[in-house]
Design an enzyme around this catalytic site. Sequence first.
Site, short mmCIF file in Angstrom:
data_model
loop_
_atom_site.label_atom_id
_atom_site.label_comp_id
_atom_site.label_asym_id
_atom_site.label_seq_id
_atom_site.Cartn_x
_atom_site.Cartn_y
_atom_site.Cartn_z
N GLY A 69 -3.79 7.63 11.09
CA GLY A 69 -4.29 8.84 10.46
C GLY A 69 -3.52 10.02 11.03
O GLY A 69 -2.56 9.87 11.79
N SER A 70 -3.97 11.21 10.71
CA SER A 70 -3.23 12.41 11.11
C SER A 70 -3.14 12.56 12.62
O SER A 70 -2.14 13.08 13.15
CB SER A 70 -3.90 13.64 10.50
OG SER A 70 -5.27 13.71 10.88
N GLU B 5 -2.61 10.37 14.81
CA GLU B 5 -1.70 9.40 15.43
C GLU B 5 -0.23 9.68 15.13
O GLU B 5 0.66 9.02 15.66
CB GLU B 5 -2.02 7.97 14.97
CG GLU B 5 -3.31 7.42 15.51
CD GLU B 5 -4.51 8.11 14.89
OE1 GLU B 5 -5.29 8.73 15.64
OE2 GLU B 5 -4.65 8.09 13.65
N GLU C 236 -9.14 -0.77 10.36
CA GLU C 236 -8.99 -0.81 11.81
C GLU C 236 -9.54 -2.09 12.42
O GLU C 236 -9.00 -2.58 13.43
CB GLU C 236 -9.67 0.41 12.43
CG GLU C 236 -9.02 1.74 12.09
CD GLU C 236 -9.52 2.36 10.79
OE1 GLU C 236 -9.14 3.51 10.51
OE2 GLU C 236 -10.28 1.68 10.06
N HIS D 41 -7.42 5.36 14.37
CA HIS D 41 -7.54 6.75 13.95
C HIS D 41 -8.86 7.35 14.41
O HIS D 41 -9.90 7.14 13.79
CB HIS D 41 -7.42 6.85 12.43
CG HIS D 41 -7.53 8.25 11.91
ND1 HIS D 41 -6.98 9.33 12.54
CD2 HIS D 41 -8.13 8.74 10.79
CE1 HIS D 41 -7.24 10.42 11.84
NE2 HIS D 41 -7.95 10.10 10.79
N HIS E 105 -27.43 -20.45 21.75
CA HIS E 105 -27.66 -19.71 20.51
C HIS E 105 -29.10 -19.83 20.05
O HIS E 105 -29.68 -18.87 19.53
CB HIS E 105 -26.71 -20.24 19.42
CG HIS E 105 -26.67 -19.40 18.18
ND1 HIS E 105 -26.02 -19.79 17.03
CD2 HIS E 105 -27.20 -18.19 17.91
CE1 HIS E 105 -26.14 -18.85 16.11
NE2 HIS E 105 -26.86 -17.87 16.62
N GLY F 182 -19.16 -14.53 17.71
CA GLY F 182 -20.02 -14.87 16.58
C GLY F 182 -20.01 -13.84 15.49
O GLY F 182 -20.59 -14.05 14.42
#
Length: 529
Positions: free
Chosen positions: A28-29, A31, A50, A73, A280, A399
């Site tokens: 984005g701007s 970066e 992302e 970003h 789990h 997971g």
Amino acid sequence: METKPTVREATLALLRSLRITTVFGNPGSTELGLLRDWPEDFRYILALNEASAVAMADGYAQASGRPALASLHSAGGLGHALGSVMTAWWNQTPVVIIAGQQTRALLPLMPYLHDLEAAQFPRPYVKWSAEPARAEDVPAAIARACYTAIQRPCGPTFVSVPADDWEAPTDPLEPREVATEFAPDPDALARVAAALDASRRPALVVGPGVDRDGAWDLAIELACRTRAAVWVSPYSSRCSFPEDHPLFAGFLPAARQPLCRKLDGHDVIVVLGAPVFTFHIHTEGPVIPPGARLFQLVDDPAAAAWAPAGASVLCTMRLGLAHLVERVAASARPTPPGLRRPPAPAAADPITAAFVLHAVGAAMPGDAIIVDEVPSHRPLLHDYLPIRSSGGFYAGASGSLGWGLPAAAGISLAQPGRRVICVVGDGSAQYAIQGLWTAAQHHMPITFVIFNNGGYAALDAFSALTGAKSHPSFQLPGIDVGVIAAGYGCAARRVEWAAELGPALEASFQAAGPTLLDIPIKDSAPSLF
């Protein structure tokens, strides 16, 4: 007077010296200061969101054995990526994450696109995070992030960089060497060796840390010297022992009672590179069979601290196993019975998940890599798709869905000479389907095998387990994954009949770029154990 390098120049020089020259991102701007005048010896792998960028970096780091860099970003981009950041944490993958921030002059004014508390945002799923107090401190912060990420247990780190920092002057930063291996306490290891020597029926439980540390051959040597049965820890995200070996006993379930049943009769249990244990489903009862002695070799102090039973020895797996192999005596005890696999499933229409997994195992190249995100069919994958090589299997340890498909792309970039086969459920695929575009753009030799059961079958299984009489629909009608794949530039084919599956797999494995096979599966709700 000598001109100082910019923060950008010093950072790129540091990354170059550390051999971190592949960057995964969705920019984005904030970066653009890093990305301007991009050097020819760096490559930027563009992802369409992302979460995919971080999952790709995760897969790349695991398969290459080196840390990877992800560029995000600002706050929104980091927020999108947090599911993959969490998975990288549980995978213990060294991913260094850089996110943009608004310019320093704007920060007091609560500007658009800024991160309120950047260093706190990704916690607790990063090992270290910072937004440097001064622009000139950015290269040192990124260096610390790199060195922290590779310390055991490995994991993601995070640095927030204001947009105008990249052009600020700073001092060049010399790279450092940081050794990451550490050996076990000799006396503690001697007790493990003595217990194995005196055991009547020992068991080894191998976890992801063995393969992650490159200790595959040492685990085989230890098993052969002790003639111990070898089990895989619950939900292991790597394969740490050849699953066709005579000493291979099978996979431990993620619940106390069935796990204890599997280990019943073993008097000494040695857990290698895994927690004790990952559960789990809650069931009452002991963690290990009554009367058994448990030892754990692990590189994670937290896992050693919370283990509910046994004695833990802190070490990296390669050094720990090397020392243990030297200390144990070659045993003459009877060889334990190996795993008995079920017979090959019959070809049937409609196609079953077992038949697909068996067909993949029969047709795939010997050095192929399996990436797994079929939670509904993980037990069947264990039954019909044995992994035989180190670095041959990857799964997300958290997971959380959406990791497998983009991670396969990162793994393929790190291992360009090997076929990658990503087995993924139709529901799982939708979390990060955009990863197909990156695979197509880079002509990656990946076969995406979509287990299309038309919904979230794992939820049906859990509902049945809990005794639910009714629940909302978990079906996913109206999705044509082949059309979606074609729209991203990925070749796709729908395979509806068993007779078509073998030829379709063979053709896919020969393709130069990525292919997707959409396979309708008509299995009932799967068993969780």
